[in-house]
Design a protein around this motif. Structure first.
Motif, PDB file in Angstrom:
ATOM      1  N   ALA A  51       0.866  -1.222  -0.074  1.00 18.15           N
ATOM      2  CA  ALA A  51       0.000  -0.231   0.100  1.00 18.15           C
ATOM      3  C   ALA A  51       0.990   1.230  -0.110  1.00 18.15           C
ATOM      4  N   ARG A  52       1.816   1.327   0.794  1.00 16.41           N
ATOM      5  CA  ARG A  52       2.614   2.491   0.838  1.00 16.41           C
ATOM      6  C   ARG A  52       3.770   2.726  -0.159  1.00 16.41           C
ATOM      7  N   LEU A  53       3.826   1.621  -0.875  1.00 19.66           N
ATOM      8  CA  LEU A  53       4.620   1.997  -2.147  1.00 19.66           C
ATOM      9  C   LEU A  53       3.776   2.560  -3.230  1.00 19.66           C
ATOM     10  N   ALA A 279       1.128   3.371 -11.491  1.00 21.55           N
ATOM     11  CA  ALA A 279       1.782   3.317 -10.546  1.00 21.55           C
ATOM     12  C   ALA A 279       2.636   1.865 -10.328  1.00 21.55           C
ATOM     13  N   LEU A 280       1.971   0.743 -10.725  1.00 20.44           N
ATOM     14  CA  LEU A 280       2.425  -0.458 -10.219  1.00 20.44           C
ATOM     15  C   LEU A 280       3.597  -1.066 -11.236  1.00 20.44           C
ATOM     16  N   PHE A 281       3.229  -0.355 -12.609  1.00 17.23           N
ATOM     17  CA  PHE A 281       4.288  -0.964 -13.755  1.00 17.23           C
ATOM     18  C   PHE A 281       5.551   0.403 -13.728  1.00 17.23           C
ATOM     19  N   ALA A 282       5.369   1.379 -13.042  1.00 14.23           N
ATOM     20  CA  ALA A 282       6.740   2.419 -13.128  1.00 14.23           C
ATOM     21  C   ALA A 282       8.032   1.596 -12.697  1.00 14.23           C
ATOM     22  N   GLU A 284      10.801   1.909 -11.498  1.00 10.88           N
ATOM     23  CA  GLU A 284      11.513   2.027 -10.240  1.00 10.88           C
ATOM     24  C   GLU A 284      10.597   1.350  -9.165  1.00 10.88           C
ATOM     25  N   LEU A 285       9.259   1.595  -9.175  1.00  8.88           N
ATOM     26  CA  LEU A 285       8.367   0.896  -8.248  1.00  8.88           C
ATOM     27  C   LEU A 285       8.312  -0.666  -8.555  1.00  8.88           C
ATOM     28  N   ALA A 286       8.163  -1.149  -9.580  1.00  4.73           N
ATOM     29  CA  ALA A 286       8.440  -2.706  -9.979  1.00  4.73           C
ATOM     30  C   ALA A 286       9.378  -3.205  -9.457  1.00  4.73           C
ATOM     31  N   GLU A 287      10.641  -2.704  -9.411  1.00  2.00           N
ATOM     32  CA  GLU A 287      11.989  -3.059  -8.853  1.00  2.00           C
ATOM     33  C   GLU A 287      11.933  -3.007  -7.512  1.00  2.00           C
ATOM     34  N   GLN A 288      11.261  -2.027  -6.706  1.00  7.77           N
ATOM     35  CA  GLN A 288      11.134  -2.069  -5.173  1.00  7.77           C
ATOM     36  C   GLN A 288      10.208  -3.096  -4.990  1.00  7.77           C
ATOM     37  N   LEU A 289       9.004  -3.742  -5.647  1.00 10.75           N
ATOM     38  CA  LEU A 289       8.345  -4.597  -5.256  1.00 10.75           C
ATOM     39  C   LEU A 289       9.000  -5.990  -5.575  1.00 10.75           C
ATOM     40  N   ARG A 290       9.914  -6.259  -6.566  1.00  9.50           N
ATOM     41  CA  ARG A 290      10.295  -7.383  -6.735  1.00  9.50           C
ATOM     42  C   ARG A 290      11.499  -7.678  -5.598  1.00  9.50           C
ATOM     43  N   ASN A 291      12.169  -6.483  -5.071  1.00  6.57           N
ATOM     44  CA  ASN A 291      13.102  -6.704  -3.930  1.00  6.57           C
ATOM     45  C   ASN A 291      12.421  -6.976  -2.766  1.00  6.57           C
ATOM     46  N   GLN A 292      11.133  -6.880  -2.465  1.00  7.09           N
ATOM     47  CA  GLN A 292      10.386  -7.224  -1.377  1.00  7.09           C
ATOM     48  C   GLN A 292       9.620  -8.779  -1.605  1.00  7.09           C
ATOM     49  N   GLY A 293      10.301  -9.616  -2.633  1.00  5.20           N
ATOM     50  CA  GLY A 293       9.684 -10.790  -3.242  1.00  5.20           C
ATOM     51  C   GLY A 293       8.224 -10.762  -3.479  1.00  5.20           C
ATOM     52  N   LEU A 294       7.704  -9.617  -4.246  1.00  2.00           N
ATOM     53  CA  LEU A 294       6.552  -9.385  -4.699  1.00  2.00           C
ATOM     54  C   LEU A 294       6.663  -9.252  -6.248  1.00  2.00           C
TER      55      LEU A 294
END
Length: 327
Positions: A51-53, A279-282, A284-294
């Motif tokens: 949510a916060r990302l 937002a989801l496929f920007a 840098e955000l997609a990379e942040q999510l993948r780093n969280q295992g998402l």
């Protein structure tokens, strides 16, 4: 027993069929004030992190602040119910999960809401694959070896979960159904506690989020025997899937989905989805999510509803056969 088709097959077919662009214009004047995004779990949970990302970019796209409100309780039911009973005006949303919007439908007999009746499904936002890991002392290097070892243990083998109704709990029950392994569920109050006891050898096995267990696998404190997704993970490509090792249709991942109250006007629905997808496929955000295992998914509203129906049906069958309860 026949379970629903592979979630990956369904995702692929539905997503490919619904790639046409959606209109960006919503009803006149919407949004004209801040939007509440209720997270029905506590701060620091994976749902809260997602949510916060997402919120900063979605707020920018919609031109209004989105305020995250954590409202935990009863496995996500408390916060989700508050959204279900809110006006369908687009100003109250819910970031739900596999627990609050799928498993609980079968696990809890007195649910105050019906997911398919009382919500507008907006999108399957992310999936969070798990790893099946065992204590370093367990004499198994593959999933078939673990199943065979478990069958030889008098009284069966315990497995730890992050709590009743979580994906780690139901994944263990599904593995038990598929392989006949005599697994005994041990619920913990948190996934961190479960992982700690598996590292210490108190409980031999758990199925939990990849980012939470992978550092201990790298350090040799745990052994990863399988990923529970249909495909190997980019973050741990050396770990084979359960399907590769002979467990058919074993495709289990925690997930996060965006919901609004039922009867949300279509123009508002489409505007929210467009902001989410942007937002989801920007990158840098997609990379942040993948780093969280998402894994970012972004199913459209029309694709998300039938996917959700399939997911609820799958876990209903697992709960029925296993006798799993929320207590």
């Amino acid at each position: 027993m026949t379970l629903s088709p592979s979630r990956r097959t369904l995702l692929g077919g539905l997503f490919a069929a619904t790639l046409s662009p959606l209109p960006l214009r919503a009803q006149d004047g919407w949004p004209s004030r801040p939007i509440r995004l209720i997270v029905p779990f506590g701060a620091g949970t994976s749902t809260d992190i997602v949510a916060r990302l997402l919120v900063p970019r979605m707020s920018q796209s919609l031109g209004q602040p989105i305020v995250v409100e954590n409202r935990p309780g009863a496995g996500g039911v408390v916060g989700s119910d508050a959204v279900a009973k809110s006006p369908p005006d687009g100003y109250t949303l819910c970031l739900g999960s596999i627990a609050s919007h799928s498993v609980n439908m079968s696990l809890m007999p007195q649910m105050p809401y019906d997911v398919l009746r009382d919500f507008t499904p907006l999108s399957l936002v992310t999936e969070a694959p798990n790893l099946l890991v065992v204590s370093a002392s367990v004499p198994a290097k593959t999933l078939p070896e673990f199943v065979e070892w478990a069958k030889q243990q008098r009284g069966g083998v315990s497995y730890a979960s992050a709590g009743n109704g979580t994906s780690s709990h139901l994944a263990g029950e599904l593995l038990k159904m598929k392989t006949g392994a005599p697994l005994v569920h041990v619920p913990y109050k948190s996934g961190a506690q479960a992982v700690t006891d598996v590292i210490g050898g108190t409980v031999p096995m758990t199925i939990y989020q990849v980012t939470a267990v992978l550092p201990f696998v790298r350090d040799g404190k745990l052994k990863a025997l399988a990923t529970t997704s249909a495909k190997r993970l980019e973050i741990a490509p050396e770990v084979p899937t359960a399907i590769e090792q002979g467990v058919a249709e074993f495709d289990v991942a925690a997930w996060h989905g965006l919901f609004a109250p039922a009867k949300l006007p279509a123009p508002v629905r489409d505007r929210i989805y467009a902001a989410l997808r942007e937002a989801l496929f920007a990158p840098e955000l997609a990379e942040q999510l993948r780093n969280q295992g998402l894994i970012p998914v972004g199913l459209t509203p029309d694709a998300f509803r039938p996917w959700l129906e399939q997911d609820i049906a799958k876990w209903r069958e697992v709960v029925r056969v296993s006798g799993a309860t929320a207590d």
